[in-house]
Motif scaffolding. Structure first.
Motif, PDB file in Angstrom:
ATOM      1  N   TYR A  32       0.846  -1.179   0.000  1.00 39.41           N
ATOM      2  CA  TYR A  32       0.000   0.000   0.000  1.00 39.41           C
ATOM      3  C   TYR A  32       0.885   1.233   0.000  1.00 39.41           C
ATOM      4  CZ  TYR A  32      -3.741  -3.196   0.987  1.00 39.41           C
ATOM      5  OH  TYR A  32      -4.625  -4.237   0.893  1.00 39.41           O
ATOM      6  N   LYS A  34       1.354   4.776   1.041  1.00 41.82           N
ATOM      7  CA  LYS A  34       0.797   5.641   2.080  1.00 41.82           C
ATOM      8  C   LYS A  34       0.942   7.122   1.731  1.00 41.82           C
ATOM      9  CE  LYS A  34      -0.397   2.254   4.754  1.00 41.82           C
ATOM     10  NZ  LYS A  34      -1.788   2.042   5.157  1.00 41.82           N
ATOM     11  N   LYS A  35       2.039   7.465   1.042  1.00 40.31           N
ATOM     12  CA  LYS A  35       2.242   8.838   0.574  1.00 40.31           C
ATOM     13  C   LYS A  35       3.157   8.768  -0.641  1.00 40.31           C
ATOM     14  CE  LYS A  35       3.283  13.511   1.973  1.00 40.31           C
ATOM     15  NZ  LYS A  35       2.314  14.306   2.683  1.00 40.31           N
ATOM     16  N   SER A  42       6.228   6.776   0.647  1.00 40.47           N
ATOM     17  CA  SER A  42       6.126   5.965   1.856  1.00 40.47           C
ATOM     18  C   SER A  42       5.176   4.828   1.530  1.00 40.47           C
ATOM     19  CB  SER A  42       5.599   6.810   3.016  1.00 40.47           C
ATOM     20  OG  SER A  42       5.624   6.081   4.221  1.00 40.47           O
ATOM     21  N   LEU A  43       5.687   3.617   1.583  1.00 39.64           N
ATOM     22  CA  LEU A  43       4.847   2.470   1.292  1.00 39.64           C
ATOM     23  C   LEU A  43       5.106   1.373   2.311  1.00 39.64           C
ATOM     24  CD1 LEU A  43       6.705   0.150  -0.447  1.00 39.64           C
ATOM     25  CD2 LEU A  43       6.586   2.020  -2.045  1.00 39.64           C
ATOM     26  N   TYR A  60       4.154  -6.214   8.562  1.00 39.13           N
ATOM     27  CA  TYR A  60       4.186  -5.042   7.700  1.00 39.13           C
ATOM     28  C   TYR A  60       5.622  -4.507   7.688  1.00 39.13           C
ATOM     29  CZ  TYR A  60      -0.901  -4.928   8.585  1.00 39.13           C
ATOM     30  OH  TYR A  60      -2.230  -5.227   8.710  1.00 39.13           O
ATOM     31  N   PRO A  62       7.881  -1.333   6.311  1.00 37.85           N
ATOM     32  CA  PRO A  62       7.774   0.003   5.705  1.00 37.85           C
ATOM     33  C   PRO A  62       9.006   0.386   4.882  1.00 37.85           C
ATOM     34  CG  PRO A  62       8.576   0.222   7.925  1.00 37.85           C
ATOM     35  CD  PRO A  62       8.354  -1.256   7.689  1.00 37.85           C
ATOM     36  N   ASN A  64      10.312   4.182   3.568  1.00 37.80           N
ATOM     37  CA  ASN A  64      10.143   5.627   3.492  1.00 37.80           C
ATOM     38  C   ASN A  64      11.370   6.162   2.760  1.00 37.80           C
ATOM     39  OD1 ASN A  64       7.741   5.951   5.374  1.00 37.80           O
ATOM     40  ND2 ASN A  64       9.166   4.808   6.646  1.00 37.80           N
ATOM     41  N   TYR A 122       5.457   4.869   8.999  1.00 38.70           N
ATOM     42  CA  TYR A 122       5.283   5.374   7.638  1.00 38.70           C
ATOM     43  C   TYR A 122       4.748   6.789   7.722  1.00 38.70           C
ATOM     44  CZ  TYR A 122       0.397   3.738   8.191  1.00 38.70           C
ATOM     45  OH  TYR A 122      -0.881   3.495   8.645  1.00 38.70           O
ATOM     46  N   GLN A 124       2.024   9.463   6.243  1.00 32.51           N
ATOM     47  CA  GLN A 124       0.730   9.533   5.558  1.00 32.51           C
ATOM     48  C   GLN A 124       0.153  10.920   5.764  1.00 32.51           C
ATOM     49  OE1 GLN A 124      -2.479   6.922   6.905  1.00 32.51           O
ATOM     50  NE2 GLN A 124      -2.812   6.422   4.744  1.00 32.51           N
ATOM     51  N   GLU A 146      -1.448   0.811  15.571  1.00 27.83           N
ATOM     52  CA  GLU A 146      -0.912   1.980  14.886  1.00 27.83           C
ATOM     53  C   GLU A 146      -1.250   3.233  15.680  1.00 27.83           C
ATOM     54  OE1 GLU A 146      -2.512   2.123  10.916  1.00 27.83           O
ATOM     55  OE2 GLU A 146      -1.078   0.636  10.210  1.00 27.83           O
ATOM     56  N   THR A 148      -1.100   7.371  15.216  1.00 27.49           N
ATOM     57  CA  THR A 148      -0.943   8.483  14.289  1.00 27.49           C
ATOM     58  C   THR A 148      -0.583   9.744  15.060  1.00 27.49           C
ATOM     59  OG1 THR A 148      -2.558   7.485  12.805  1.00 27.49           O
ATOM     60  CG2 THR A 148      -2.133   9.834  12.523  1.00 27.49           C
TER      61      THR A 148
END
Length: 167
Positions: A32, A34-35, A42-43, A60, A62, A64, A122, A124, A146, A148
């Motif tokens: 995915y 992310k940005k 960023s994935l 997962y 990451p 970046n 990541y 986002q 997660e 944020t």
């Protein structure tokens, strides 16, 4: 390719052990974004494997990447040298853990102490999203926790050349 090759070997071994059923082993990889801007990508790669039992296991991973110079961005890189980034992020995460436990009536379910030196994250939108692997700070049922953190809350601690990544 390592994941594929290792999964293939594991599947072949699984077939030898459980010849009667060839549907109980699966491995999957997806990703995915992310940005994605001209400044940063960023994935997160999602690795999943099931080989029997109550549930599969997933992880997962990451990536970046600074698109201006191709460098991989580590969490520590984002922060000014004099910023105690671990303490700053730990405080933000602890606040969110407390709120989650109250909302879910699940006091003590998260065993969060501190982020680590190679903490997974990541980018986002204008957020840093810190996350933990299965079982790292909570039971399997909690999934991948997660947290944020909006860059506006901590922007005074971010290096000037990295603030632009969040715009």
């Amino acid at each position: 390719m390592d994941y594929y090759n290792n999964s293939l070997k594991e599947a072949e071994s699984f077939q030898e052990d459980f010849e009667t059923d060839n549907t109980n082993f699966s491995a999957d990889v997806s990703y995915y974004v992310k940005k994605n801007t001209d400044k940063v990508i960023s994935l997160v790669l999602y690795f999943y494997k099931y080989s029997g039992g109550a549930h599969g296991y997933y992880e997962y991973v990451p990536y970046n990447i600074n698109m201006r110079n191709g460098e991989v961005i580590n969490l520590k890189d984002l922060f000014k040298n004099d910023a105690d980034y671990k303490n700053i992020l730990n405080g933000e995460i602890k606040n969110q853990v407390d709120k989650l436990e109250k909302e879910q009536s699940a006091e003590g379910i998260y065993d969060f102490k501190s982020i680590n030196d190679n903490q997974k994250f990541y980018i986002q939108n204008d957020n840093i999203v810190i996350y933990f692997d299965l079982y790292e700070i909570a039971p399997y049922a909690a999934g991948v926790p997660e947290f944020t953190i909006n860059i506006k809350k901590i922007k005074n601690n971010i290096k000037d050349n990295y603030i632009i990544l969040f715009k």
